[in-house]
Design a protein around this motif. Structure first.
Motif, PDB file in Angstrom:
ATOM      1  N   GLY A   1       0.790  -1.225   0.000  1.00  0.00           N
ATOM      2  CA  GLY A   1       0.000   0.000   0.000  1.00  0.00           C
ATOM      3  C   GLY A   1       0.818   1.269   0.000  1.00  0.00           C
ATOM      4  N   ARG A   2       2.137   1.152  -0.267  1.00  0.00           N
ATOM      5  CA  ARG A   2       3.006   2.323  -0.236  1.00  0.00           C
ATOM      6  C   ARG A   2       3.847   2.302  -1.498  1.00  0.00           C
ATOM      7  N   TRP A   3       4.010   3.440  -2.167  1.00  0.00           N
ATOM      8  CA  TRP A   3       4.778   3.336  -3.407  1.00  0.00           C
ATOM      9  C   TRP A   3       6.244   3.584  -3.177  1.00  0.00           C
ATOM     10  N   GLN A   4       7.024   2.899  -4.012  1.00  0.00           N
ATOM     11  CA  GLN A   4       8.453   3.151  -4.109  1.00  0.00           C
ATOM     12  C   GLN A   4       8.710   3.833  -5.436  1.00  0.00           C
ATOM     13  N   ILE A   5       9.776   4.583  -5.496  1.00  0.00           N
ATOM     14  CA  ILE A   5      10.189   5.212  -6.742  1.00  0.00           C
ATOM     15  C   ILE A   5      11.205   4.287  -7.410  1.00  0.00           C
ATOM     16  N   TRP A   6      11.067   4.119  -8.712  1.00  0.00           N
ATOM     17  CA  TRP A   6      12.052   3.333  -9.465  1.00  0.00           C
ATOM     18  C   TRP A   6      12.706   4.241 -10.511  1.00  0.00           C
ATOM     19  N   THR A   7      13.958   3.964 -10.822  1.00  0.00           N
ATOM     20  CA  THR A   7      14.648   4.702 -11.894  1.00  0.00           C
ATOM     21  C   THR A   7      15.438   3.709 -12.731  1.00  0.00           C
ATOM     22  N   HIS A   8      15.621   4.071 -13.986  1.00  0.00           N
ATOM     23  CA  HIS A   8      16.409   3.235 -14.893  1.00  0.00           C
ATOM     24  C   HIS A   8      17.108   4.161 -15.888  1.00  0.00           C
ATOM     25  N   ARG A   9      18.409   3.911 -16.087  1.00  0.00           N
ATOM     26  CA  ARG A   9      19.171   4.746 -17.031  1.00  0.00           C
ATOM     27  C   ARG A   9      19.623   3.899 -18.202  1.00  0.00           C
ATOM     28  N   PHE A  10      19.621   4.507 -19.377  1.00  0.00           N
ATOM     29  CA  PHE A  10      20.178   3.846 -20.557  1.00  0.00           C
ATOM     30  C   PHE A  10      20.600   4.930 -21.537  1.00  0.00           C
ATOM     31  N   VAL A  11      21.354   4.504 -22.534  1.00  0.00           N
ATOM     32  CA  VAL A  11      21.871   5.473 -23.509  1.00  0.00           C
ATOM     33  C   VAL A  11      21.103   5.296 -24.811  1.00  0.00           C
ATOM     34  N   ALA A  12      20.658   6.402 -25.376  1.00  0.00           N
ATOM     35  CA  ALA A  12      19.866   6.321 -26.611  1.00  0.00           C
ATOM     36  C   ALA A  12      20.521   7.137 -27.714  1.00  0.00           C
ATOM     37  N   ALA A  13      20.532   6.549 -28.916  1.00  0.00           N
ATOM     38  CA  ALA A  13      20.991   7.248 -30.119  1.00  0.00           C
ATOM     39  C   ALA A  13      19.815   8.038 -30.697  1.00  0.00           C
ATOM     40  N   PRO A  14      20.079   8.996 -31.570  1.00  0.00           N
ATOM     41  CA  PRO A  14      18.980   9.747 -32.179  1.00  0.00           C
ATOM     42  C   PRO A  14      17.972   8.802 -32.841  1.00  0.00           C
ATOM     43  N   GLY A  15      16.708   9.183 -32.734  1.00  0.00           N
ATOM     44  CA  GLY A  15      15.631   8.347 -33.274  1.00  0.00           C
ATOM     45  C   GLY A  15      14.520   8.233 -32.247  1.00  0.00           C
ATOM     46  N   ARG A  16      13.762   7.166 -32.367  1.00  0.00           N
ATOM     47  CA  ARG A  16      12.643   6.977 -31.451  1.00  0.00           C
ATOM     48  C   ARG A  16      13.108   6.134 -30.263  1.00  0.00           C
ATOM     49  N   ALA A  17      12.836   6.611 -29.044  1.00  0.00           N
ATOM     50  CA  ALA A  17      13.139   5.832 -27.840  1.00  0.00           C
ATOM     51  C   ALA A  17      11.822   5.468 -27.168  1.00  0.00           C
ATOM     52  N   SER A  18      11.831   4.353 -26.451  1.00  0.00           N
ATOM     53  CA  SER A  18      10.614   3.965 -25.733  1.00  0.00           C
ATOM     54  C   SER A  18      11.006   3.263 -24.443  1.00  0.00           C
ATOM     55  N   ALA A  19      10.094   3.263 -23.523  1.00  0.00           N
ATOM     56  CA  ALA A  19      10.288   2.519 -22.284  1.00  0.00           C
ATOM     57  C   ALA A  19       8.954   1.917 -21.877  1.00  0.00           C
ATOM     58  N   MET A  20       9.055   0.735 -21.268  1.00  0.00           N
ATOM     59  CA  MET A  20       7.864   0.018 -20.798  1.00  0.00           C
ATOM     60  C   MET A  20       8.219  -0.530 -19.420  1.00  0.00           C
ATOM     61  N   VAL A  21       7.266  -0.501 -18.492  1.00  0.00           N
ATOM     62  CA  VAL A  21       7.578  -0.912 -17.127  1.00  0.00           C
ATOM     63  C   VAL A  21       6.565  -1.940 -16.629  1.00  0.00           C
ATOM     64  N   ARG A  22       7.065  -2.847 -15.769  1.00  0.00           N
ATOM     65  CA  ARG A  22       6.179  -3.813 -15.107  1.00  0.00           C
ATOM     66  C   ARG A  22       6.751  -4.118 -13.731  1.00  0.00           C
ATOM     67  N   ALA A  23       5.866  -4.347 -12.771  1.00  0.00           N
ATOM     68  CA  ALA A  23       6.279  -4.599 -11.390  1.00  0.00           C
ATOM     69  C   ALA A  23       5.731  -5.933 -10.920  1.00  0.00           C
ATOM     70  N   THR A  24       6.398  -6.491  -9.908  1.00  0.00           N
ATOM     71  CA  THR A  24       5.956  -7.728  -9.247  1.00  0.00           C
ATOM     72  C   THR A  24       6.017  -7.482  -7.749  1.00  0.00           C
ATOM     73  N   ASP A  25       5.014  -7.971  -7.013  1.00  0.00           N
ATOM     74  CA  ASP A  25       5.072  -7.781  -5.561  1.00  0.00           C
ATOM     75  C   ASP A  25       5.578  -9.048  -4.870  1.00  0.00           C
ATOM     76  N   ARG A  26       5.765  -8.963  -3.565  1.00  0.00           N
ATOM     77  CA  ARG A  26       6.389 -10.072  -2.835  1.00  0.00           C
ATOM     78  C   ARG A  26       5.451 -11.245  -2.600  1.00  0.00           C
ATOM     79  N   LYS A  27       4.196 -11.104  -3.003  1.00  0.00           N
ATOM     80  CA  LYS A  27       3.332 -12.296  -3.024  1.00  0.00           C
ATOM     81  C   LYS A  27       3.398 -12.965  -4.389  1.00  0.00           C
ATOM     82  N   GLY A  28       4.211 -12.416  -5.293  1.00  0.00           N
ATOM     83  CA  GLY A  28       4.336 -12.998  -6.622  1.00  0.00           C
ATOM     84  C   GLY A  28       3.306 -12.474  -7.618  1.00  0.00           C
TER      85      GLY A  28
END
Ligand SMILES: Nc1nc2c(c(=O)[nH]1)N[C@H]1C(S)=C(S)[C@@H](COP(=O)(O)O)O[C@H]1N2
Ligand SMILES: [Mo]
Length: 383
Positions: free
Chosen positions: A329-356
């Motif tokens: 019931g409490r949120w955590q902040i997540w961050t992710h870094r990567f290097v992108a060349a010119p063009g279209r970049a995208s990101a997609m995220v998914r989470a799993t909790d400790r009950k699976g």
């Protein structure tokens, strides 16, 4: 995979600047604040205002940018409004907010407040109701008395099984049912369930339930009754529209668009595991080189176990870095870094909790459009 933030959906609502917001809702904006988009308007009568998505990369959502939702709008501000504890108790009583604060220890919890209908606009086929995209969501610290301390003081009679909750807001016409909710006694006795008077260290504002509201971490916003006036101990769940018909979810997955029989529905409780990308914004631009993607992740069921990000359309996934305390019931902040060349970049995220519980690629459609929690994705242009 295309991000769900399509322009046609965003086009259904406007962003109000600080100045316009001050005119429309003077209690939301303090004099002298810089003008800027502070809340996004999804309705004005009653006010339904959303938190801007870029705030989902910080642990606390400021009070003046925290989403607002209610069925009928707020009642008059009455800082001394009493709270009645009645029904199956040995000692029925009423408490003023001052008496509540004086009599019980103050407890502070940090928790996600999310409307069950958050993301409704993203369900296909479309479901009627407020067309929230992502912003019926925020996280705050709430301070108040433990509901279990209050109930212990009143003395709960053994056969009580539910606490029915009512607030001071009234429906616009007698033919419209009142907003009355129940929670099981076990959830009322959970040490995180509070009768709160403060939010992020400041007294609750009228919009967020002053003088007293319920806080039910991990459970959808409809249980967090504002302008609280009555706690009634009962053998059974409350009747009425907001328990019998609204806030129901299919017991088994259903085909999108299917009609579901009432006996195949149950009342909502916890919200499912979910993560969102707060930045970069969908459709934006960024210089080539290091990119940072950030957002929040939470589950009403259990603490977050992991957050994964894909920047290649789902072919590969990398673990994101998590910050903040891991708690159901409490949120955590997540961050992710990567290097992108010119063009279209995208990101997609998914989470799993400790009950699976794993965030699904597609959200489970349901007749009222609750609990949208599909993998979230954004795309932007790298220059
Ligand atoms: N008395 C009362 N409490 C209420 C409501 C309401 O209509 N009346 N709406 C609920 C719903 S549906 C939500 S999502 C939350 C929103 O809380 P917030 O406006 O503080 O963000 O309040 C809940 N508490
Ligand atoms: Mo809600």
């Amino acid at each position: 995979m295309r991000g769900p933030d399509t322009r046609s959906r965003l086009g259904r609502r406007a962003i109000l600047s600080g100045g316009a917001l001050a005119l429309a809702f003077p209690h939301l904006v303090r004099a002298g604040e810089p003008a800027g988009p502070r809340l996004e308007v999804f309705g004005t009568d009653p006010q339904n205002l959303a938190t801007p998505k870029d705030l989902f990369a910080q642990l606390i959502t400021p009070n003046d940018r925290f989403f607002i939702r209610s069925h009928f709008g707020p009642p008059a501000l009455d800082a001394g409004r009493r709270l009645a504890i009645e029904g199956l108790v040995r000692r029925p009583l009423t408490l003023s907010p001052a008496e509540l604060r004086a009599r019980f220890p103050a407890v502070t919890v940090t928790a996600v407040l999310q409307c069950a209908g958050n993301g409704r606009a993203l369900h296909v086929p479309r479901v009627p109701g407020v067309q929230w995209v992502h912003g019926a969501l925020g996280q705050a610290t709430f301070t108040g008395a433990r509901l279990r301390d209050v109930l212990a003081w009143a003395g709960v009679v053994p056969d009580a099984a539910f606490v029915t909750l009512a607030g001071a807001d009234a429906p616009p016409r007698p033919s419209v049912p009142a907003f009355v909710r129940s929670i099981p006694l076990a959830r009322a006795l959970d040490p995180t369930t509070l009768v709160a008077w403060a939010m992020n260290g400041a007294p609750l504002t009228l919009a967020h339930g002053a003088p007293l509201r319920l806080v039910v971490p991990g459970w959808a916003g409809d249980h967090w009754v504002k302008w609280l006036t009555h706690l009634r101990l009962e053998r059974q769940e409350a009747e009425g529209f907001y328990m019998r018909t609204a806030y129901k979810y299919p017991v088994r997955p259903v085909e999108p668009g299917a009609a579901v029989r009432p006996e195949d529905m149950r009342s909502l409780t916890t919200f499912p595991v979910k993560s969102l990308i707060a930045r970069p914004a969908d459709g934006g631009r960024a210089p080539a080189g290091p990119q940072e993607v950030a957002g929040c992740a939470f589950s009403g069921e259990a603490p977050i176990r992991s957050v994964e990000v894909s920047t290649d359309g789902g072919r590969s996934w990398q673990g994101a870095r998590l910050s903040g305390k891991a708690e159901a019931g409490r949120w955590q902040i997540w961050t992710h870094r990567f290097v992108a060349a010119p063009g279209r970049a995208s990101a997609m995220v998914r989470a799993t909790d400790r009950k699976g519980n794993a965030q699904p690629q597609r959200a489970a459609w349901n007749p009222s459009g609750y609990f949208w929690n599909a993998w979230h994705s954004v795309a932007w242009e790298v220059l």
